[in-house]
Design a protein around this motif. Structure first.
Motif, mmCIF file in Angstrom:
data_model
loop_
_atom_site.group_PDB
_atom_site.id
_atom_site.type_symbol
_atom_site.label_atom_id
_atom_site.label_comp_id
_atom_site.label_asym_id
_atom_site.label_seq_id
_atom_site.Cartn_x
_atom_site.Cartn_y
_atom_site.Cartn_z
ATOM 1 N N THR A 255 0.827 -1.207 0.000
ATOM 2 C CA THR A 255 0.000 0.000 0.000
ATOM 3 C C THR A 255 0.861 1.256 0.000
ATOM 4 O OG1 THR A 255 -1.857 -1.065 1.114
ATOM 5 C CG2 THR A 255 -1.682 1.318 1.345
ATOM 6 N N LEU A 256 0.464 2.237 -0.799
ATOM 7 C CA LEU A 256 1.067 3.552 -0.774
ATOM 8 C C LEU A 256 0.089 4.522 -0.125
ATOM 9 C CD1 LEU A 256 2.573 3.721 -4.390
ATOM 10 C CD2 LEU A 256 3.630 2.845 -2.293
ATOM 11 N N MET A 257 0.631 5.471 0.611
ATOM 12 C CA MET A 257 -0.204 6.422 1.343
ATOM 13 C C MET A 257 0.112 7.846 0.906
ATOM 14 S SD MET A 257 -2.509 6.623 3.855
ATOM 15 C CE MET A 257 -2.301 5.318 5.075
ATOM 16 N N ALA A 258 -0.932 8.626 0.674
ATOM 17 C CA ALA A 258 -0.776 10.057 0.420
ATOM 18 C C ALA A 258 -1.554 10.811 1.482
ATOM 19 C CB ALA A 258 -1.276 10.428 -0.972
ATOM 20 N N ILE A 259 -1.013 11.929 1.924
ATOM 21 C CA ILE A 259 -1.681 12.767 2.921
ATOM 22 C C ILE A 259 -2.156 14.038 2.231
ATOM 23 C CG2 ILE A 259 -1.485 13.919 5.153
ATOM 24 C CD1 ILE A 259 0.884 12.107 5.791
ATOM 25 N N VAL A 260 -3.439 14.326 2.367
ATOM 26 C CA VAL A 260 -4.017 15.524 1.753
ATOM 27 C C VAL A 260 -4.826 16.281 2.799
ATOM 28 C CG1 VAL A 260 -4.115 14.488 -0.538
ATOM 29 C CG2 VAL A 260 -6.080 14.281 0.968
ATOM 30 N N THR A 261 -5.007 17.563 2.568
ATOM 31 C CA THR A 261 -5.871 18.348 3.443
ATOM 32 C C THR A 261 -7.317 18.193 2.966
ATOM 33 O OG1 THR A 261 -5.389 20.286 2.077
ATOM 34 C CG2 THR A 261 -4.105 20.014 4.110
ATOM 35 N N LYS A 262 -8.241 18.372 3.886
ATOM 36 C CA LYS A 262 -9.652 18.133 3.577
ATOM 37 C C LYS A 262 -10.152 18.984 2.424
ATOM 38 C CE LYS A 262 -11.289 16.384 8.039
ATOM 39 N NZ LYS A 262 -12.187 16.598 9.203
ATOM 40 N N ASP A 263 -9.648 20.198 2.308
ATOM 41 C CA ASP A 263 -10.145 21.084 1.252
ATOM 42 C C ASP A 263 -9.726 20.629 -0.142
ATOM 43 O OD1 ASP A 263 -7.488 21.767 2.109
ATOM 44 O OD2 ASP A 263 -7.635 23.605 0.932
ATOM 45 N N LYS A 264 -8.697 19.776 -0.229
ATOM 46 C CA LYS A 264 -8.239 19.285 -1.530
ATOM 47 C C LYS A 264 -8.551 17.814 -1.746
ATOM 48 C CE LYS A 264 -4.461 22.632 -2.003
ATOM 49 N NZ LYS A 264 -3.004 22.811 -2.203
ATOM 50 N N ALA A 265 -9.240 17.185 -0.780
ATOM 51 C CA ALA A 265 -9.440 15.733 -0.826
ATOM 52 C C ALA A 265 -10.271 15.294 -2.030
ATOM 53 C CB ALA A 265 -10.102 15.265 0.466
ATOM 54 N N GLU A 266 -11.340 16.007 -2.320
ATOM 55 C CA GLU A 266 -12.230 15.603 -3.416
ATOM 56 C C GLU A 266 -11.518 15.702 -4.757
ATOM 57 O OE1 GLU A 266 -16.548 16.883 -5.364
ATOM 58 O OE2 GLU A 266 -16.054 17.476 -3.303
#
Length: 300
Positions: A255-266
């Motif tokens: 598995t690869l993981m990316a971290i995003v902020t909620k405002d850019k998630a969609e």
């Protein structure tokens, strides 16, 4: 009947090899009760790899370990197992079984151990604390283990972070992932990783997301394991283009993981899904919020 919910975990965060992990809102469930004699195991959720229903089952083995450690007689048990954490994908499925087994046994035995003692047992069984700690305490946990004990600190994750798990259709076993690592590292690589691990923890605590890309850099495990994950570096680069504040290899992979902020998630989910769909292997993308509670127990 006792119900135990255990979150998936993402360990080896960037430079935090065998030491830093987080919990996310994806869960395994265990129901357990005593029965007159013997062992009965029901598996409610099919996995790509069959789950043993005899005494080789990891939950049962962990429960037996607990009873042996406490000098208690193991009772007959009925276990119902419902796993939603994919196996052999670097999301803490083994740690979930170990944590679930320890907490199940502790409940059946009348709670002779407090949470901290169970955390010590789990880290010892795992051999490192970066999966078991967040499964028990939730959020992000930094831990270190020596021959005698495990020390840990739980950090409160920022509320506006979303963790995008990208799970491919192929596994990477821990044994295989360990085998590609070198036996020794240079002083420069050790300084590089120590500085990044410190920066990662400090930046997570202060919400300095602009530091995350550097803070997730690593020279201990990710460069060597990239040969086991086709397209890993390209996926990381594309995630950055789509606004991810960091990307890393979850656990031993795949598995690869990316971290995003909620405002850019969609926007990230839409663009990353389109990109992953073009790749050779099938990838499943899921956006998850962090789990802040860790293991939960209730009597039904």
């Amino acid at each position: 009947m006792i119900h135990i919910q255990i979150p998936a975990t993402s360990a080896n965060m960037g430079p935090g090899f065998d030491s830093i992990g987080i919990a996310v809102q994806l869960y395994n469930h265990i129901w357990v009760e005593e029965q007159t004699t013997g062992l009965t195991i029901e598996v409610k959720q099919k996995q790509a790899i069959p789950v043993p229903t005899d005494e080789t089952n990891l939950i049962y083995q962990t429960m037996k370990y607990f009873y042996d450690q406490k000098g208690l007689k193991m009772p007959g048990v009925h276990i119902i197992q419902e796993d939603h954490i994919p196996m052999v994908r670097g999301l803490g499925s083994s740690a979930a079984c170990i944590v679930g087994g320890l907490f199940a046994a502790n409940e059946l035995a009348g709670r002779p151990c407090h949470k901290e003692e169970l955390a010590q047992m789990a880290a010892k069984l795992e051999g490192h604390p970066d999966n078991s700690n967040p499964a028990i305490f939730g959020s992000m946990v930094v831990g270190a283990l020596d021959e005698k004990e495990m020390k840990h600190v739980r950090l409160e994750l920022p509320e506006d972070l979303i963790f995008a798990i990208m799970v491919p259709d192929f596994p990477v076993s821990t044994e295989k992932a360990r085998s590609v690592l070198p036996d020794a590292y240079s002083r420069g690589d050790m300084v590089f990783n120590a500085s990044r691990a410190a920066l990662l923890v400090a930046s997570m605590l202060t919400g300095k997301y602009e530091n995350f890309h550097m803070a997730m850099e690593d020279r201990v495990h990710q460069p060597y394991r990239s040969v086991l994950i086709p397209g890993m570096n390209e996926i990381f680069a594309h995630a950055k283009e789509l606004g991810a504040v960091a990307s890393y290899l979850s656990g031993a992979g795949s598995t690869l993981m990316a971290i995003v902020t909620k405002d850019k998630a969609e926007e990230f989910e839409r663009g990353m899904s389109e990109y992953l769909h073009q790749l050779e292997h099938h990838w499943e993308l899921t956006l998850l919020e962090p789990d802040m509670e860790g293991v939960k127990i209730e009597r039904e």
